[in-house]
Design a protein around this motif. Structure first.
Motif, PDB file in Angstrom:
ATOM      1  N   ALA A  70      28.283 -15.546 -12.198  1.00  0.00           N
ATOM      2  CA  ALA A  70      26.978 -16.144 -12.451  1.00  0.00           C
ATOM      3  C   ALA A  70      25.950 -15.538 -11.507  1.00  0.00           C
ATOM      4  CB  ALA A  70      27.038 -17.650 -12.258  1.00  0.00           C
ATOM      5  N   ALA A  71      24.829 -15.089 -12.062  1.00  0.00           N
ATOM      6  CA  ALA A  71      23.715 -14.581 -11.258  1.00  0.00           C
ATOM      7  C   ALA A  71      22.851 -15.752 -10.837  1.00  0.00           C
ATOM      8  CB  ALA A  71      22.901 -13.580 -12.075  1.00  0.00           C
ATOM      9  N   LEU A  72      22.647 -15.886  -9.537  1.00  0.00           N
ATOM     10  CA  LEU A  72      21.839 -16.981  -9.019  1.00  0.00           C
ATOM     11  C   LEU A  72      20.661 -16.439  -8.224  1.00  0.00           C
ATOM     12  CD1 LEU A  72      22.465 -19.995  -9.616  1.00  0.00           C
ATOM     13  CD2 LEU A  72      24.460 -18.541  -9.886  1.00  0.00           C
ATOM     14  N   GLY A  73      20.050 -17.274  -7.437  1.00  0.00           N
ATOM     15  CA  GLY A  73      18.786 -16.937  -6.817  1.00  0.00           C
ATOM     16  C   GLY A  73      18.898 -16.154  -5.530  1.00  0.00           C
ATOM     17  N   LEU A  74      17.748 -15.914  -4.949  1.00  0.00           N
ATOM     18  CA  LEU A  74      17.633 -15.131  -3.721  1.00  0.00           C
ATOM     19  C   LEU A  74      18.392 -15.804  -2.585  1.00  0.00           C
ATOM     20  CD1 LEU A  74      16.116 -12.657  -2.390  1.00  0.00           C
ATOM     21  CD2 LEU A  74      14.402 -14.328  -1.695  1.00  0.00           C
ATOM     22  N   GLU A  79      18.729 -14.049   0.737  1.00  0.00           N
ATOM     23  CA  GLU A  79      18.045 -13.713   1.989  1.00  0.00           C
ATOM     24  C   GLU A  79      17.237 -12.440   1.814  1.00  0.00           C
ATOM     25  OE1 GLU A  79      20.650 -12.492   5.157  1.00  0.00           O
ATOM     26  OE2 GLU A  79      22.158 -11.755   3.748  1.00  0.00           O
ATOM     27  N   GLU A  80      16.278 -12.266   2.700  1.00  0.00           N
ATOM     28  CA  GLU A  80      15.535 -11.021   2.808  1.00  0.00           C
ATOM     29  C   GLU A  80      15.639 -10.550   4.248  1.00  0.00           C
ATOM     30  OE1 GLU A  80      11.606 -11.953   1.140  1.00  0.00           O
ATOM     31  OE2 GLU A  80      12.167 -10.585  -0.469  1.00  0.00           O
ATOM     32  N   VAL A  81      15.862  -9.256   4.422  1.00  0.00           N
ATOM     33  CA  VAL A  81      16.129  -8.703   5.743  1.00  0.00           C
ATOM     34  C   VAL A  81      15.133  -7.593   6.032  1.00  0.00           C
ATOM     35  CG1 VAL A  81      17.827  -7.558   7.212  1.00  0.00           C
ATOM     36  CG2 VAL A  81      18.577  -9.248   5.517  1.00  0.00           C
ATOM     37  N   GLU A  82      14.511  -7.645   7.166  1.00  0.00           N
ATOM     38  CA  GLU A  82      13.625  -6.577   7.630  1.00  0.00           C
ATOM     39  C   GLU A  82      14.464  -5.611   8.453  1.00  0.00           C
ATOM     40  OE1 GLU A  82      10.702  -4.755   7.222  1.00  0.00           O
ATOM     41  OE2 GLU A  82       9.473  -6.471   7.784  1.00  0.00           O
ATOM     42  N   PRO A  83      14.677  -4.386   7.986  1.00  0.00           N
ATOM     43  CA  PRO A  83      15.503  -3.437   8.741  1.00  0.00           C
ATOM     44  C   PRO A  83      14.909  -3.161  10.120  1.00  0.00           C
ATOM     45  CG  PRO A  83      15.104  -2.645   6.520  1.00  0.00           C
ATOM     46  CD  PRO A  83      14.195  -3.808   6.737  1.00  0.00           C
ATOM     47  N   ALA A  84      15.794  -2.931  11.075  1.00  0.00           N
ATOM     48  CA  ALA A  84      15.346  -2.572  12.422  1.00  0.00           C
ATOM     49  C   ALA A  84      14.824  -1.138  12.402  1.00  0.00           C
ATOM     50  CB  ALA A  84      16.495  -2.693  13.406  1.00  0.00           C
ATOM     51  N   ILE A  85      13.599  -0.953  12.907  1.00  0.00           N
ATOM     52  CA  ILE A  85      12.963   0.359  12.908  1.00  0.00           C
ATOM     53  C   ILE A  85      12.730   0.790  14.352  1.00  0.00           C
ATOM     54  CG2 ILE A  85      10.991   1.710  12.143  1.00  0.00           C
ATOM     55  CD1 ILE A  85      12.763   0.675   9.885  1.00  0.00           C
ATOM     56  N   ALA A 127      11.505  -0.241   3.689  1.00  0.00           N
ATOM     57  CA  ALA A 127      11.418  -1.426   2.849  1.00  0.00           C
ATOM     58  C   ALA A 127      12.403  -2.497   3.298  1.00  0.00           C
ATOM     59  CB  ALA A 127      11.709  -1.052   1.395  1.00  0.00           C
ATOM     60  N   GLY A 128      11.994  -3.744   3.118  1.00  0.00           N
ATOM     61  CA  GLY A 128      12.914  -4.839   3.356  1.00  0.00           C
ATOM     62  C   GLY A 128      14.000  -4.862   2.295  1.00  0.00           C
ATOM     63  N   LYS A 129      15.103  -5.486   2.625  1.00  0.00           N
ATOM     64  CA  LYS A 129      16.220  -5.614   1.692  1.00  0.00           C
ATOM     65  C   LYS A 129      16.329  -7.056   1.242  1.00  0.00           C
ATOM     66  CE  LYS A 129      19.128  -2.021   3.843  1.00  0.00           C
ATOM     67  NZ  LYS A 129      20.462  -1.771   4.441  1.00  0.00           N
ATOM     68  N   SER A 130      16.558  -7.239  -0.045  1.00  0.00           N
ATOM     69  CA  SER A 130      16.785  -8.573  -0.593  1.00  0.00           C
ATOM     70  C   SER A 130      18.212  -8.667  -1.121  1.00  0.00           C
ATOM     71  CB  SER A 130      15.805  -8.866  -1.735  1.00  0.00           C
ATOM     72  OG  SER A 130      14.472  -8.756  -1.298  1.00  0.00           O
ATOM     73  N   TYR A 131      18.765  -9.866  -1.034  1.00  0.00           N
ATOM     74  CA  TYR A 131      20.113 -10.115  -1.534  1.00  0.00           C
ATOM     75  C   TYR A 131      20.110 -11.408  -2.343  1.00  0.00           C
ATOM     76  CZ  TYR A 131      21.576  -6.586   1.830  1.00  0.00           C
ATOM     77  OH  TYR A 131      21.712  -5.421   2.547  1.00  0.00           O
ATOM     78  N   ALA A 146      15.947  -8.951  -5.371  1.00  0.00           N
ATOM     79  CA  ALA A 146      15.204 -10.183  -5.142  1.00  0.00           C
ATOM     80  C   ALA A 146      15.237 -11.103  -6.349  1.00  0.00           C
ATOM     81  CB  ALA A 146      13.754  -9.857  -4.789  1.00  0.00           C
ATOM     82  N   GLU A 147      15.354 -10.543  -7.538  1.00  0.00           N
ATOM     83  CA  GLU A 147      15.420 -11.332  -8.767  1.00  0.00           C
ATOM     84  C   GLU A 147      16.321 -10.605  -9.754  1.00  0.00           C
ATOM     85  OE1 GLU A 147      12.602 -13.059 -12.380  1.00  0.00           O
ATOM     86  OE2 GLU A 147      11.749 -11.753 -10.850  1.00  0.00           O
ATOM     87  N   LEU A 148      17.401 -11.261 -10.162  1.00  0.00           N
ATOM     88  CA  LEU A 148      18.387 -10.656 -11.060  1.00  0.00           C
ATOM     89  C   LEU A 148      17.957 -10.903 -12.504  1.00  0.00           C
ATOM     90  CD1 LEU A 148      21.644 -11.690  -9.154  1.00  0.00           C
ATOM     91  CD2 LEU A 148      20.259  -9.609  -8.911  1.00  0.00           C
ATOM     92  N   LEU A 149      17.712  -9.812 -13.229  1.00  0.00           N
ATOM     93  CA  LEU A 149      17.078  -9.900 -14.544  1.00  0.00           C
ATOM     94  C   LEU A 149      18.040  -9.770 -15.714  1.00  0.00           C
ATOM     95  CD1 LEU A 149      14.008  -7.635 -13.743  1.00  0.00           C
ATOM     96  CD2 LEU A 149      14.043 -10.133 -13.826  1.00  0.00           C
ATOM     97  N   ALA A 150      18.998  -8.849 -15.637  1.00  0.00           N
ATOM     98  CA  ALA A 150      19.881  -8.586 -16.780  1.00  0.00           C
ATOM     99  C   ALA A 150      21.152  -7.902 -16.293  1.00  0.00           C
ATOM    100  CB  ALA A 150      19.174  -7.705 -17.820  1.00  0.00           C
ATOM    101  N   TRP A 151      22.274  -8.236 -16.917  1.00  0.00           N
ATOM    102  CA  TRP A 151      23.542  -7.580 -16.603  1.00  0.00           C
ATOM    103  C   TRP A 151      23.644  -6.255 -17.358  1.00  0.00           C
ATOM    104  CZ3 TRP A 151      27.200  -9.203 -13.089  1.00  0.00           C
ATOM    105  CH2 TRP A 151      27.064 -10.492 -12.589  1.00  0.00           C
ATOM    106  N   VAL A 152      24.069  -5.217 -16.651  1.00  0.00           N
ATOM    107  CA  VAL A 152      24.327  -3.906 -17.241  1.00  0.00           C
ATOM    108  C   VAL A 152      25.766  -3.838 -17.738  1.00  0.00           C
ATOM    109  CG1 VAL A 152      24.546  -1.448 -16.676  1.00  0.00           C
ATOM    110  CG2 VAL A 152      22.568  -2.752 -15.890  1.00  0.00           C
ATOM    111  N   ASP A 153      26.683  -4.350 -16.933  1.00  0.00           N
ATOM    112  CA  ASP A 153      28.089  -4.533 -17.265  1.00  0.00           C
ATOM    113  C   ASP A 153      28.582  -5.621 -16.325  1.00  0.00           C
ATOM    114  OD1 ASP A 153      28.598  -3.205 -14.778  1.00  0.00           O
ATOM    115  OD2 ASP A 153      28.608  -1.281 -15.810  1.00  0.00           O
ATOM    116  N   ASP A 154      29.893  -5.741 -16.151  1.00  0.00           N
ATOM    117  CA  ASP A 154      30.412  -6.836 -15.346  1.00  0.00           C
ATOM    118  C   ASP A 154      30.267  -6.633 -13.848  1.00  0.00           C
ATOM    119  OD1 ASP A 154      31.262  -8.474 -17.495  1.00  0.00           O
ATOM    120  OD2 ASP A 154      33.008  -7.179 -17.794  1.00  0.00           O
TER     121      ASP A 154
END
Length: 410
Positions: free
Chosen positions: A306-310, A312-318, A326-330, A348-356
Motif C-alpha cells: 500500500a502506498a501511503l503518505g509522506l 519525512e523530508e531530509v535536508e542533505p548535509a552540505i 535538493a532535499g530528499k523525501s520519503y 513526496a507524493e506517490l502517484l501511480a504504480w509502475v510495477d510491484d
C-alpha cells in the motif's frame, strides 16, 4: 503563508488529531494544497529507470544541476521520460502507467463576490504520443487502455457525459443524465463509470476580506452508476456529502465492488468513506481499510503493498562552499491488511504504480528550506535513487497554478 509553513502547521495539527497519520499528512499539504492554493481554495478535491542514451549511473535530484543525461530521452523498455519538459509536450510513461492528461486550474470570477476554480486540460494523443490542449472540457477521466475518456462540458454541474475517442478527438457518444454531474471516475475494468452528482458547482468561491475562499457548501447529492455497454443514463443513488461541504467525488475500489469518497473540506481526516454500489455506507474492503483517499497510487498491482503518505523530508548535509543539493523525501509503503510499515520509498507524493516495486512520484528538486519545486520521478523500493521523468514544476504564490497529472493504466 508559504508551502514550508503549511507543512509545519499541518504536521502540528495532525500530531494532535491522529498520531499514526501525522508524518503522512505533509505530502497532502504539498499535493492537495498545492493544487488548491489553500489561502483561497481548500475544497477543489478532486502512473526500470528512465531511458538514457548512454549507460551511466542516474544522479539524485537537485533541480537538474547534476543531471548528465540527455535533456530529453525517448522510449526504451516501456519508459518514456522528458526531463526538459514541464509541462510535458511528449508522452511520459513507465511500465503499466502513463500520463494520460494533465490540467491547470484558474480562478474564474462570475461577479464581484462569486467565482469558481476551473480546469484546462491537455490530453494525450495516442497516435502521436503528444499532449494537445482541449478547452472544451471542464473535467476529464481517462479509461484504462488510453483509448477513451469521459468528459464534461464547461458548465458544471453538467447534464450529459461524453465518451471521447482520444485518437480522433471526437465524442463518440453522449449520455444524457437527469442529475447534474461534476465528477467522473472509471472502474478498474474500464466497463463502468461512476458520475458524482452535485446541486451546484463544487469548486465555488466567494470573496471574504478581499480574498477568494471556498464556500464549503454541501452540494453533493449522490452518484450515477453507468454500465457503458448499456444504453441510458444509469442508476442514481442519493448520497449527500458531509457537513464539511466542497468536492467529494466517488471512485471505485480495487475490486470494483465498492465506491469510496473523501469527506470533503479542509479539516477532513484522510480516511475515505466506503459505500456499496447501491449507495449504502459499508466497511472498507480488507486490503483498503488502511488506504488514504488523498494518495493516488493506493495498492500495488499484486495487491500486497500500500502506498501511503509522506514519512519525512531530509535536508542533505552540505559542506561549506558547496552548492545546495535538493532535499530528499520519503513516503511510507505499508502492509495493506495490517497497516504496518514495511519500508519507505523516495518521493513526496506517490502517484501511480509502475510495477510491484516501482512507482511514479512527485519529488522536490529544491532544498527543504527553499521555495518548493518538484518534478515527476521514477522511484524504486529498496533504492535511494530517483530518475527524472518530467521537467521541474514551480509553485508560484500567484497564478498560474502548477500543472497536475492524470495517470491511467495503459
Amino acid at each position: 503563508m508559504n508551502v514550508e509553513e503549511l507543512v509545519r502547521d499541518s504536521l502540528r495539527e495532525l500530531a494532535v488529531e491522529e498520531a499514526s497519520a501525522g508524518p503522512g499528512f505533509a505530502d497532502r499539504v504539498l499535493a492537495v494544497r498545492r493544487r488548491r492554493r489553500t489561502r483561497r481554495l481548500v475544497a477543489v478535491a478532486a502512473a526500470t529507470a528512465a531511458v538514457v542514451a548512454v549507460s551511466v549511473a542516474v544522479p539524485l535530484l537537485n533541480e537538474g544541476r547534476d543531471d548528465t543525461r540527455p535533456a530529453s530521452v525517448t522510449q526504451r523498455d516501456g519508459i518514456s521520460a522528458h526531463p526538459d519538459q514541464s509541462p510535458p509536450s511528449d508522452l511520459i510513461a513507465a511500465g503499466r502507467s502513463a500520463l494520460a492528461a494533465y490540467y491547470t486550474t484558474a480562478l474564474v470570477a462570475k461577479n464581484k463576490k462569486e467565482a469558481t476554480y476551473e480546469r484546462t486540460y491537455w490530453l494525450l494523443d495516442p497516435r502521436t504520443g503528444t499532449y494537445k490542449k482541449d478547452t472544451r472540457w471542464s473535467l476529464v477521466a481517462v479509461a484504462p487502455g488510453l483509448k477513451t475518456a469521459a468528459v464534461l462540458e464547461r458548465t458544471l454541474p453538467a447534464t450529459r457525459i461524453g465518451l471521447l475517442d482520444l485518437a480522433t478527438g471526437e465524442v463518440e457518444r453522449w449520455i444524457p443524465v437527469g442529475k447534474g454531474v461534476a465528477g467522473l471516475a472509471f472502474s478498474n475494468g474500464g466497463t463502468e463509470l461512476v458520475a458524482t452528482t452535485y446541486s451546484e458547482h463544487p469548486d465555488s468561491l466567494d470573496k471574504s476580506e478581499g480574498e477568494w475562499t471556498s464556500m464549503h457548501r454541501v452540494s453533493r447529492t449522490g452518484f450515477l452508476l453507468l454500465d457503458l455497454a448499456a444504453k441510458g443514463g444509469g442508476i442514481w443513488h442519493r448520497v449527500p456529502s458531509s457537513s464539511a461541504g466542497g468536492r467529494a467525488d466517488f471512485a471505485f475500489s480495487r475490486d470494483d465492488k465498492h465506491l469510496f469518497a473523501a469527506g470533503g473540506g479542509l479539516g477532513t481526516l484522510v480516511r475515505p468513506t466506503f459505500y456499496d454500489l447501491s449507495g449504502k455506507e459499508t466497511a472498507a474492503p480488507a486490503n483498503e481499510k488502511h488506504l488514504r483517499w488523498d494518495v493516488p497510487a493506493r495498492l500495488s498491482p499484486n495487491g500486497k503493498l500500500a502506498a501511503l503518505g509522506l514519512a519525512e523530508e531530509v535536508e542533505p548535509a552540505i559542506a561549506p562552499g558547496h552548492r545546495t543539493t535538493a532535499g530528499k523525501s520519503y513516503s511510507f509503503i505499508k502492509d495493506p491488511l495490517t497497516g504496518k510499515e514495511i519500508t519507505k520509498v523516495r518521493g513526496a507524493e506517490l502517484l501511480a504504480w509502475v510495477d510491484d516495486q516501482r512507482l511514479i512520484a512527485w519529488e522536490r528538486t529544491t532544498g527543504v528550506n527553499e521555495p518548493y519545486k518538484d518534478r515527476l520521478v521514477l522511484v524504486t523500493i529498496g533504492s535511494d535513487k530517483v530518475v527524472p521523468l518530467s521537467g521541474v514544476r514551480a509553485h508560484p504564490e500567484t497564478d498560474p497554478e502548477p500543472w497536475e497529472p492524470v495517470f491511467a493504466e495503459r
